[in-house]
Design a protein around this motif. Sequence first.
Motif, PDB file in Angstrom:
ATOM      1  N   PHE A 111      38.138  27.320  38.589  1.00 40.02           N
ATOM      2  CA  PHE A 111      37.019  26.652  39.263  1.00 40.02           C
ATOM      3  C   PHE A 111      36.174  25.851  38.258  1.00 40.02           C
ATOM      4  CE2 PHE A 111      33.211  25.951  41.618  1.00 40.02           C
ATOM      5  CZ  PHE A 111      33.575  26.001  42.951  1.00 40.02           C
ATOM      6  N   ASN A 114      37.931  22.619  36.736  1.00 42.45           N
ATOM      7  CA  ASN A 114      37.830  21.367  37.480  1.00 42.45           C
ATOM      8  C   ASN A 114      36.451  20.741  37.314  1.00 42.45           C
ATOM      9  OD1 ASN A 114      40.390  20.822  38.596  1.00 42.45           O
ATOM     10  ND2 ASN A 114      40.114  22.489  40.066  1.00 42.45           N
ATOM     11  N   HIS A 135      41.744  21.447  46.565  1.00 47.63           N
ATOM     12  CA  HIS A 135      40.939  22.672  46.484  1.00 47.63           C
ATOM     13  C   HIS A 135      39.433  22.383  46.361  1.00 47.63           C
ATOM     14  CE1 HIS A 135      39.570  26.488  44.454  1.00 47.63           C
ATOM     15  NE2 HIS A 135      40.397  27.000  45.338  1.00 47.63           N
ATOM     16  N   SER A 241      44.085  32.943  36.298  1.00 48.01           N
ATOM     17  CA  SER A 241      43.578  34.055  37.114  1.00 48.01           C
ATOM     18  C   SER A 241      44.550  34.485  38.207  1.00 48.01           C
ATOM     19  CB  SER A 241      42.265  33.652  37.790  1.00 48.01           C
ATOM     20  OG  SER A 241      41.510  32.757  37.025  1.00 48.01           O
TER      21      SER A 241
HETATM   22  C1  LIG Z   1      42.432  29.402  43.028  1.00 50.15           C
HETATM   23  C2  LIG Z   1      42.312  27.981  42.685  1.00 50.15           C
HETATM   24  C3  LIG Z   1      41.372  27.544  41.751  1.00 50.15           C
HETATM   25  C4  LIG Z   1      40.370  28.494  41.141  1.00 50.15           C
HETATM   26  O1  LIG Z   1      40.930  29.253  40.123  1.00 50.15           O
HETATM   27  P1  LIG Z   1      40.094  30.497  39.539  1.00 50.15           P
HETATM   28  O2  LIG Z   1      40.665  30.735  38.200  1.00 50.15           O
HETATM   29  O3  LIG Z   1      40.282  31.624  40.485  1.00 50.15           O
HETATM   30  O4  LIG Z   1      38.664  30.044  39.467  1.00 50.15           O
HETATM   31  C5  LIG Z   1      41.337  26.208  41.417  1.00 50.15           C
HETATM   32  N1  LIG Z   1      42.193  25.327  41.991  1.00 50.15           N
HETATM   33  C6  LIG Z   1      43.106  25.702  42.887  1.00 50.15           C
HETATM   34  C7  LIG Z   1      44.041  24.686  43.460  1.00 50.15           C
HETATM   35  C8  LIG Z   1      43.202  27.048  43.276  1.00 50.15           C
HETATM   36  O5  LIG Z   1      44.111  27.419  44.184  1.00 50.15           O
END
Ligand SMILES: *Cc1c(COP(=O)(O)O)cnc(C)c1O
Length: 394
Positions: A111, A114, A135, A241
């Motif tokens: 998160f 990005n 996302h 993650s």
């Molecule tokens: C789950 C997800 C995220 C977030 O990843 P985290 O490490 O859980 O913050 C970002 N982008 C996409 C496309 C996701 O599916």
Amino acid sequence: MPTTLSERLSRELEGLRESGLLISPKVLETPNRAHTRIDGRDVLNLASNNYLGFADHPALKERAEAYLREWGAGAGAVRGIAGTLRIHEDFEQQLAEFKHTGSALVLHSGFTTNQGVLGALLQPDDLVISDELNHASIIDGLRLTKATKKIFKHADIADLERVLQENDSDGLKLVVTDGVFSMDGDIAPLDKIVEVARRYGAVTYVDDAHGSGVLGADGRGTVHHFGFEHADDVIQVGTLSKAWGGVGGYAAGHADLRQLLINRARPYLFSTAQPPAVVGALSAALEEVQRDPSLMERLWDNTRYFKAGIEALGFDHMGSQTPITPVVFGEAPAAFEASRRLLERGIFATGIGFPTVPLGKARIRNIVTAEHTRDDLDRALEAYSAVGKELGVI
Ligand SMILES: *Cc1c(COP(=O)(O)O)cnc(C)c1O
């Protein structure tokens, strides 16, 4: 008179309750594995992102423990001031080698990656073209920039080309897509996206959260799945993650990308570095996936088996191409009811409805993992057969 906090909270919560969107997460009473316990009952877990079983894997826990003992509980500062430990840099080197990119930087989550990368890279005269199903963290990341934003229809190359024809910029042009879409389980046509982007002088930015550890040799991701190697006009971001079993995010690509992010990415500059135990677990995960090829084999064997079973029962899985296997139940109440009935039968899988997915396509989203056995999947299919019939979906 200003609104009181109590008024704000109760009104918002009431609204969520009325629209059936109030979330109250299930609590897992054991580690996140293929089998876990909820409300004191053993259940089969089809709801996690734990693709390779790394969330509770002995090799990861052992390395996490070793790093914890040697390097401490916390990093002690933000990366840019005094929080960059030798293990952070070593892991980034390991990740860049794994992904065959010129550089890699690790942030706190997918998160924040990005937010950090899009925020650091984009300037006001730039043009961003984003897949409509990208996302939430991409959408939020783009909100931080003053670049011109355009949307193209989901995975639609002709529409992407139309947007590129109708809009131009002397700044950076960036085409942004998820590698694997988290609700439908389809793979972005990245080979075609990169080809079209190149024709218009645009850079491709792929968020490989659900492709990392899932697609390509040893889980190197969507770029490798399509058989092209790293190129300077492709930026790969992703998460550590999900399949990789820890928490964190990465940006990998051009040799100078890392240096720019170190200077400009706000989560890097203003949020404390990952704790040593997490870095240890992640470093072990990258080694383990290469040491034990049976993990990826089992993940994909299970994926094919479960998808074929769901199809044979007469359900719609939306043509998913990855371990993410949606099972469509129609409207949201039906999907939520199905999820409740599956849980009664000892199967844990979450219902997802509008607005996360389109009206009429409410579904249960299953993620098959390497840890599931054939018996597990047969049990799940039996439960789906029963619940699908009860609700008149098959
Ligand atoms: C789950 C997800 C995220 C977030 O990843 P985290 O490490 O859980 O913050 C970002 N982008 C996409 C496309 C996701 O599916």
